[in-house]
Design a protein around this motif. Structure first.
Motif, short mmCIF file in Angstrom:
data_model
loop_
_atom_site.label_atom_id
_atom_site.label_comp_id
_atom_site.label_asym_id
_atom_site.label_seq_id
_atom_site.Cartn_x
_atom_site.Cartn_y
_atom_site.Cartn_z
N GLN A 19 0.74 -1.44 0.10
CA GLN A 19 -0.02 -0.20 0.13
C GLN A 19 0.85 1.37 -0.08
O GLN A 19 0.25 2.43 -0.21
N GLU A 162 -3.99 -9.58 10.24
CA GLU A 162 -5.47 -9.92 9.95
C GLU A 162 -5.91 -10.92 9.10
O GLU A 162 -5.97 -11.28 7.83
N SER A 430 -5.37 2.48 -0.69
CA SER A 430 -6.40 1.26 0.00
C SER A 430 -6.94 0.08 -1.12
O SER A 430 -7.28 0.46 -2.25
N LYS A 437 -9.89 7.43 -0.28
CA LYS A 437 -9.97 6.99 1.03
C LYS A 437 -8.75 7.26 1.83
O LYS A 437 -7.87 6.31 1.81
N TYR A 439 -6.24 8.15 4.85
CA TYR A 439 -6.07 7.68 6.45
C TYR A 439 -4.85 8.54 7.06
O TYR A 439 -5.00 8.55 8.40
C1 BGP Z 1 -6.93 -3.12 7.28
C2 BGP Z 1 -5.84 -3.44 6.72
C3 BGP Z 1 -5.08 -2.37 6.17
C4 BGP Z 1 -5.82 -1.16 5.69
C5 BGP Z 1 -7.06 -0.97 6.74
C6 BGP Z 1 -7.86 0.21 6.16
O1 BGP Z 1 -7.77 -4.13 7.30
O2 BGP Z 1 -4.87 -4.10 7.56
O3 BGP Z 1 -4.32 -2.63 5.15
O4 BGP Z 1 -6.27 -1.10 4.36
O5 BGP Z 1 -7.43 -1.97 6.93
O6 BGP Z 1 -8.89 -0.40 5.12
P1 BGP Z 1 -9.49 0.12 3.94
O7 BGP Z 1 -7.97 0.70 3.27
O8 BGP Z 1 -10.23 -0.79 3.44
O9 BGP Z 1 -10.22 1.34 4.21
#
Ligand code: BGP
Length: 470
Positions: A19, A162, A430, A437, A439
């Protein structure tokens, strides 16, 4: 009253190789399943992502400046072994991580390193990924190589990031490659096999006496009944919890599945004409690992509320940020509700910090042999506005503050939680949502690759100094 965080509590930022790094074809890196999967979808790609492969010194300098004292990174397996199980490692890939760890230490940012963050090498993925026990073996070999190669540079390891999201997105929702939907046999078998791979790697780590510590990261979303007084809703929440949380917590801390866990899983599998195989030898390895685990990483972004549901499987993944489009109905389990009197993000993720407190306390109370917990991911996906270099992300600051307050409460109530890693350090790509999206504490202009601290970064810096949640 203002809540506090302990002085030595790690305030970190999280990233993942695929990522953040970009450079997916550089310096001998092997393909991962995502490369073709994303290309076929044609929505977005993982190149250059945040170009961390070339810009990590800049990101680590920002960590130092803004009070980020730990960084979660993952090693891309296919940079080390391009086909997953090659005879010889790829020297350029190996070197990249030596250079990266060196820079971390130069900036006094402790690396917390995950070996697998959703990116199985394509060659192994094509042969069944973790449904194929050869992948379990290959993972243990790769893990052993990394433990040895980076000994002294890395002391904080995690085997997997995860397990439920990997398995369910691959075989239930179909949002991860190979994009299969509603195959419960594969979901549950994959979770079990990954836990076996985790156990094998952790046992090797301990047997060979490598310096440092090793744990695993789970995504643990707390499940509540939609209607607290309804027995049917309570049962739906219990089944959903077993499938995504308890099955994995049992494997992690007990090395076996408790009777109630096993019965619930069998019930879900029966409803979906599915099955799982758990040979006795797996349990032996998993039990050994359970007694040697150093810490648990908890990722939590949201909680869910389940209602009883008797229909067929039906899922719609909101991967665009169009609020109100999520559907999550599981046959033989229940239905997740989104339209509730609880704030939620544009991606329908329910913001419920109490869920984090409840999950930490549940681990503490139900698995008495747990030693230490890190919150390895938490954060808010948001469509940040960039105005003249200023990114005012007040909702994110509020989100982080509320979740850290929940962590502070859990520490007050006796839980041994020693760190929090914000997802994400800087904006990254993401998996199923692409680039809108965001963060990060640091805004990334994906065209120019410039970094800009958001308001949350300045708030974080102050928090790092004062430890006060204001
Ligand atoms: C978790 C993962 C990350 C990241 C995060 C946010 O599940 O470990 O890698 O992606 O989620 O999720 P998203 O990018 O789908 O919003």
């Amino acid at each position: 009253m203002t809540k506090l965080l302990p002085k030595n509590f790690v305030l970190g930022g999280a990233t993942a190789a695929y990522q953040a790094e970009g450079a997916t074809k550089e310096d001998g890196k092997g393909k991962v399943a995502w490369d073709d999967f994303l290309e076929k979808q044609g929505r977005f790609k993982a190149d250059p992502a945040s170009d961390f492969y070339h810009r990590y010194p800049e990101d680590l300098e920002l960590c130092e400046k803004f009070g980020v004292d730990g960084i979660r990174i993952s090693i891309a397996w296919s940079r080390i072994f391009p086909n997953g199980n090659d005879q010889e490692p790829n020297p350029l890939g190996v070197k990249f991580y030596h250079d990266l760890f060196k820079e971390c230490h130069k900036r006094q940012v402790e690396p917390y390193v995950t070996l697998h963050h959703f990116d199985t090498p394509d060659t192994l993925h094509k042969e069944g990924d973790f449904l194929n026990l050869d992948t379990v073996e290959a993972f243990a070999r790769y893990a052993d190589f990394c433990f040895k190669e980076y000994e002294g540079e890395v002391t904080k390891w995690f085997t997997f990031n995860e397990v439920w999201p990997v398995s369910s997105c691959q075989y239930l929702t179909g949002t991860f490659p190979p994009g299969i939907r509603f195959d419960y046999s594969k979901v549950v078998q994959s979770m079990h096999n990954i836990m076996l791979a985790h156990a094998r790697a952790l046992n090797l780590f301990k047997e060979k006496g490598y310096a440092g510590q090793c744990g695993i990261i789970h995504s643990l979303e707390t499940k509540y009944p939609y209607n607290r007084d309804s027995i049917d809703d309570q049962r739906a929440a219990e089944l959903a919890d077993t499938l995504s949380n308890k099955f994995l917590l049992d494997a992690t801390f007990l090395g076996e599945y408790q009777e109630a866990t096993w019965n619930n899983i069998q019930e879900i599998l029966r409803s979906n004409d599915a099955h799982i195989e758990v040979p006795y030898e797996d349990i032996v390895e998993m039990k050994q690992a359970a007694s040697q685990l150093d810490y648990l990483g908890i990722n939590q972004y949201q909680s869910s509320f389940f209602r009883s549901y008797k229909g067929d499987n039906d899922i719609h993944h909101n991967g665009t940020g169009e609020k109100g489009t999520s559907v999550f109905k599981l046959k033989g389990v229940g239905e997740a509700m989104f339209d509730m009197a609880i704030p939620r993000t544009d991606w329908d993720w329910l913001i419920y910090p109490k869920g984090l407190y409840d999950m930490i306390m549940r681990v503490k109370n139900d698995y008495r042999n747990y030693k230490e917990i890190f919150i390895t991911e938490n954060g808010m996906g948001y469509k940040d506005d960039f105005e003249d270099g200023v990114i005012n992300d007040t909702p994110r600051i509020e989100y982080i503050k509320q979740h850290l307050e929940a962590v502070s409460d859990a520490i007050r109530d006796g839980a041994n939680v020693n760190g929090y890693f914000l997802w994400s350090l800087m904006d990254v790509f993401s998996w199923s949502n692409g680039y809108n999206k965001r963060y990060g504490l640091f805004y990334v202009d994906f065209e120019s690759q410039q970094r800009y601290p958001k308001q949350s970064a300045y708030w974080w810096k102050e928090l790092h100094q004062t430890r006060e949640l204001k």
